[in-house]
Design a protein around this motif. Structure first.
Motif, PDB file in Angstrom:
ATOM      1  N   GLU A   1       0.822  -1.217   0.000  1.00  0.00           N
ATOM      2  CA  GLU A   1       0.000   0.000   0.000  1.00  0.00           C
ATOM      3  C   GLU A   1       0.853   1.264   0.000  1.00  0.00           C
ATOM      4  OE1 GLU A   1      -0.885  -0.010   4.782  1.00  0.00           O
ATOM      5  OE2 GLU A   1      -1.989  -1.369   3.465  1.00  0.00           O
ATOM      6  N   LYS A   2       2.121   1.123   0.347  1.00  0.00           N
ATOM      7  CA  LYS A   2       3.011   2.281   0.386  1.00  0.00           C
ATOM      8  C   LYS A   2       3.933   2.351  -0.840  1.00  0.00           C
ATOM      9  CE  LYS A   2       3.106   2.632   5.366  1.00  0.00           C
ATOM     10  NZ  LYS A   2       2.456   3.898   5.603  1.00  0.00           N
ATOM     11  N   SER A   3       3.668   1.531  -1.837  1.00  0.00           N
ATOM     12  CA  SER A   3       4.589   1.434  -2.974  1.00  0.00           C
ATOM     13  C   SER A   3       4.801   2.758  -3.706  1.00  0.00           C
ATOM     14  CB  SER A   3       4.122   0.361  -3.958  1.00  0.00           C
ATOM     15  OG  SER A   3       2.865   0.712  -4.506  1.00  0.00           O
ATOM     16  N   ALA A   4       3.806   3.620  -3.738  1.00  0.00           N
ATOM     17  CA  ALA A   4       3.946   4.897  -4.441  1.00  0.00           C
ATOM     18  C   ALA A   4       4.979   5.803  -3.765  1.00  0.00           C
ATOM     19  CB  ALA A   4       2.595   5.603  -4.518  1.00  0.00           C
ATOM     20  N   ASP A   5       5.122   5.674  -2.462  1.00  0.00           N
ATOM     21  CA  ASP A   5       6.035   6.551  -1.713  1.00  0.00           C
ATOM     22  C   ASP A   5       7.291   5.844  -1.212  1.00  0.00           C
ATOM     23  OD1 ASP A   5       4.190   8.675  -1.912  1.00  0.00           O
ATOM     24  OD2 ASP A   5       3.045   7.824  -0.232  1.00  0.00           O
ATOM     25  N   CYS A   6       7.393   4.560  -1.450  1.00  0.00           N
ATOM     26  CA  CYS A   6       8.475   3.769  -0.863  1.00  0.00           C
ATOM     27  C   CYS A   6       9.751   3.859  -1.692  1.00  0.00           C
ATOM     28  CB  CYS A   6       8.036   2.309  -0.754  1.00  0.00           C
ATOM     29  SG  CYS A   6       9.269   1.257   0.029  1.00  0.00           S
ATOM     30  N   VAL A   7      10.800   4.350  -1.082  1.00  0.00           N
ATOM     31  CA  VAL A   7      12.087   4.386  -1.780  1.00  0.00           C
ATOM     32  C   VAL A   7      12.961   3.202  -1.391  1.00  0.00           C
ATOM     33  CG1 VAL A   7      12.110   6.869  -2.151  1.00  0.00           C
ATOM     34  CG2 VAL A   7      13.144   5.926  -0.084  1.00  0.00           C
ATOM     35  N   THR A   8      12.667   2.579  -0.246  1.00  0.00           N
ATOM     36  CA  THR A   8      13.482   1.433   0.169  1.00  0.00           C
ATOM     37  C   THR A   8      13.289   0.246  -0.767  1.00  0.00           C
ATOM     38  OG1 THR A   8      11.795   0.676   1.731  1.00  0.00           O
ATOM     39  CG2 THR A   8      13.543   2.107   2.594  1.00  0.00           C
ATOM     40  N   VAL A   9      12.167   0.224  -1.487  1.00  0.00           N
ATOM     41  CA  VAL A   9      11.943  -0.870  -2.432  1.00  0.00           C
ATOM     42  C   VAL A   9      13.019  -0.871  -3.522  1.00  0.00           C
ATOM     43  CG1 VAL A   9      10.374   0.302  -4.064  1.00  0.00           C
ATOM     44  CG2 VAL A   9      10.138  -2.158  -3.635  1.00  0.00           C
ATOM     45  N   ILE A  10      13.612   0.273  -3.774  1.00  0.00           N
ATOM     46  CA  ILE A  10      14.706   0.350  -4.756  1.00  0.00           C
ATOM     47  C   ILE A  10      15.880  -0.512  -4.289  1.00  0.00           C
ATOM     48  CG2 ILE A  10      16.393   1.884  -5.857  1.00  0.00           C
ATOM     49  CD1 ILE A  10      14.202   4.119  -5.594  1.00  0.00           C
ATOM     50  N   VAL A  11      16.191  -0.442  -3.011  1.00  0.00           N
ATOM     51  CA  VAL A  11      17.275  -1.253  -2.440  1.00  0.00           C
ATOM     52  C   VAL A  11      16.929  -2.734  -2.577  1.00  0.00           C
ATOM     53  CG1 VAL A  11      18.521  -1.842  -0.323  1.00  0.00           C
ATOM     54  CG2 VAL A  11      17.944   0.541  -0.810  1.00  0.00           C
ATOM     55  N   TYR A  12      15.696  -3.095  -2.198  1.00  0.00           N
ATOM     56  CA  TYR A  12      15.279  -4.491  -2.259  1.00  0.00           C
ATOM     57  C   TYR A  12      15.258  -5.011  -3.690  1.00  0.00           C
ATOM     58  CZ  TYR A  12      13.817  -3.178   2.431  1.00  0.00           C
ATOM     59  OH  TYR A  12      13.782  -2.698   3.708  1.00  0.00           O
ATOM     60  N   LYS A  13      14.879  -4.155  -4.615  1.00  0.00           N
ATOM     61  CA  LYS A  13      14.866  -4.544  -6.034  1.00  0.00           C
ATOM     62  C   LYS A  13      16.295  -4.801  -6.515  1.00  0.00           C
ATOM     63  CE  LYS A  13      12.927  -4.560 -10.301  1.00  0.00           C
ATOM     64  NZ  LYS A  13      13.553  -5.708 -10.893  1.00  0.00           N
ATOM     65  N   LYS A  14      17.233  -3.961  -6.110  1.00  0.00           N
ATOM     66  CA  LYS A  14      18.633  -4.160  -6.489  1.00  0.00           C
ATOM     67  C   LYS A  14      19.189  -5.457  -5.899  1.00  0.00           C
ATOM     68  CE  LYS A  14      19.968   0.639  -7.324  1.00  0.00           C
ATOM     69  NZ  LYS A  14      20.601   0.525  -8.631  1.00  0.00           N
ATOM     70  N   ILE A  15      18.830  -5.744  -4.647  1.00  0.00           N
ATOM     71  CA  ILE A  15      19.251  -7.001  -4.020  1.00  0.00           C
ATOM     72  C   ILE A  15      18.659  -8.184  -4.782  1.00  0.00           C
ATOM     73  CG2 ILE A  15      19.005  -8.448  -1.958  1.00  0.00           C
ATOM     74  CD1 ILE A  15      19.089  -5.812  -0.304  1.00  0.00           C
ATOM     75  N   ASN A  16      17.376  -8.097  -5.093  1.00  0.00           N
ATOM     76  CA  ASN A  16      16.695  -9.162  -5.820  1.00  0.00           C
ATOM     77  C   ASN A  16      17.325  -9.381  -7.193  1.00  0.00           C
ATOM     78  OD1 ASN A  16      14.450 -11.061  -5.912  1.00  0.00           O
ATOM     79  ND2 ASN A  16      13.605  -9.725  -7.491  1.00  0.00           N
ATOM     80  N   ASP A  17      17.606  -8.296  -7.894  1.00  0.00           N
ATOM     81  CA  ASP A  17      18.226  -8.404  -9.228  1.00  0.00           C
ATOM     82  C   ASP A  17      19.613  -9.042  -9.133  1.00  0.00           C
ATOM     83  OD1 ASP A  17      15.974  -7.205 -10.283  1.00  0.00           O
ATOM     84  OD2 ASP A  17      16.918  -5.236 -10.568  1.00  0.00           O
ATOM     85  N   ALA A  18      20.373  -8.661  -8.102  1.00  0.00           N
ATOM     86  CA  ALA A  18      21.717  -9.222  -7.934  1.00  0.00           C
ATOM     87  C   ALA A  18      21.653 -10.720  -7.634  1.00  0.00           C
ATOM     88  CB  ALA A  18      22.459  -8.489  -6.813  1.00  0.00           C
ATOM     89  N   ILE A  19      20.737 -11.121  -6.756  1.00  0.00           N
ATOM     90  CA  ILE A  19      20.580 -12.542  -6.425  1.00  0.00           C
ATOM     91  C   ILE A  19      20.216 -13.330  -7.679  1.00  0.00           C
ATOM     92  CG2 ILE A  19      19.088 -14.205  -5.228  1.00  0.00           C
ATOM     93  CD1 ILE A  19      18.929 -12.111  -2.913  1.00  0.00           C
ATOM     94  N   ASN A  20      19.203 -12.842  -8.407  1.00  0.00           N
ATOM     95  CA  ASN A  20      18.768 -13.548  -9.615  1.00  0.00           C
ATOM     96  C   ASN A  20      19.864 -13.611 -10.658  1.00  0.00           C
ATOM     97  OD1 ASN A  20      16.154 -14.258  -8.761  1.00  0.00           O
ATOM     98  ND2 ASN A  20      15.415 -12.205  -9.207  1.00  0.00           N
ATOM     99  N   ASP A  21      20.621 -12.539 -10.800  1.00  0.00           N
ATOM    100  CA  ASP A  21      21.716 -12.535 -11.770  1.00  0.00           C
ATOM    101  C   ASP A  21      22.747 -13.602 -11.437  1.00  0.00           C
ATOM    102  OD1 ASP A  21      23.052 -11.389 -14.089  1.00  0.00           O
ATOM    103  OD2 ASP A  21      24.538 -10.635 -12.650  1.00  0.00           O
ATOM    104  N   VAL A  22      23.052 -13.768 -10.177  1.00  0.00           N
ATOM    105  CA  VAL A  22      24.029 -14.780  -9.763  1.00  0.00           C
ATOM    106  C   VAL A  22      23.480 -16.188  -9.975  1.00  0.00           C
ATOM    107  CG1 VAL A  22      25.281 -15.772  -7.793  1.00  0.00           C
ATOM    108  CG2 VAL A  22      25.256 -13.294  -8.140  1.00  0.00           C
ATOM    109  N   VAL A  23      22.337 -16.493  -9.378  1.00  0.00           N
ATOM    110  CA  VAL A  23      21.839 -17.872  -9.416  1.00  0.00           C
ATOM    111  C   VAL A  23      21.395 -18.312 -10.806  1.00  0.00           C
ATOM    112  CG1 VAL A  23      21.238 -17.908  -6.965  1.00  0.00           C
ATOM    113  CG2 VAL A  23      19.472 -17.323  -8.656  1.00  0.00           C
TER     114      VAL A  23
END
Length: 144
Positions: A101-123
């Motif tokens: 519900e806070k996705s429109a204002d959430c900037v921390t999701v950028i960090v989590y997205k980068k972590i997710n992308d890095a994990i997926n890129d490795v595995v």
């Protein structure tokens, strides 16, 4: 994200099947003994792998399991997602339509997205064959 024993053991099981492949089925008892994992736990994991078509089961006294594909055709990501589910570090990144519900204002999701992308890129860029090669290098066996 923390990978459970199910995911770790699934990788070890698939690696063991790849490493000991002679064209003959490999018994779960042999894998359990080599990997020091309970054969009952391996039965649960092999069931998941078998239903997904990652392994083929051969019944009978000389039965066991074989990989359905070549080791280079499996990625660590395939195996982990099958046994662990999503590898996303937060639930708002799991699936296409889950939104906070806070996705429109959430900037921390950028960090989590980068972590997710890095994990997926490795595995997704490490195959079962890569693991075999690394294991052989570690054990001093160089394959040409």
């Amino acid at each position: 994200m923390k990978i459970s024993t199910k995911g770790r053991y699934a990788l070890r099981l698939m690696l063991d099947l790849a490493k000991n492949c002679t064209g003959e089925p490999i018994s779960l008892k042999d894998v359990a003994s080599r990997q020091d994992i309970s054969d009952k736990y391996l039965e649960q994991i092999i069931s998941i792998l078998n239903k997904a078509g990652f392994v083929r089961s051969v019944r009978g006294a000389q039965g066991g399991y074989l990989l359905r594909r070549k080791p280079e055709e499996y990625t660590v990501g395939d195996i982990l997602r099958l046994t662990e589910g999503s590898l996303a570090p937060v639930s708002c990144l799991e699936g296409e339509h889950l939104e906070c519900e806070k996705s429109a204002d959430c900037v921390t999701v950028i960090v989590y997205k980068k972590i997710n992308d890095a994990i997926n890129d490795v595995v997704d860029h490490i195959s079962l064959q890569d693991l075999l090669d690394w294991q052989n290098q570690k054990n001093g066996m160089y394959v040409i």
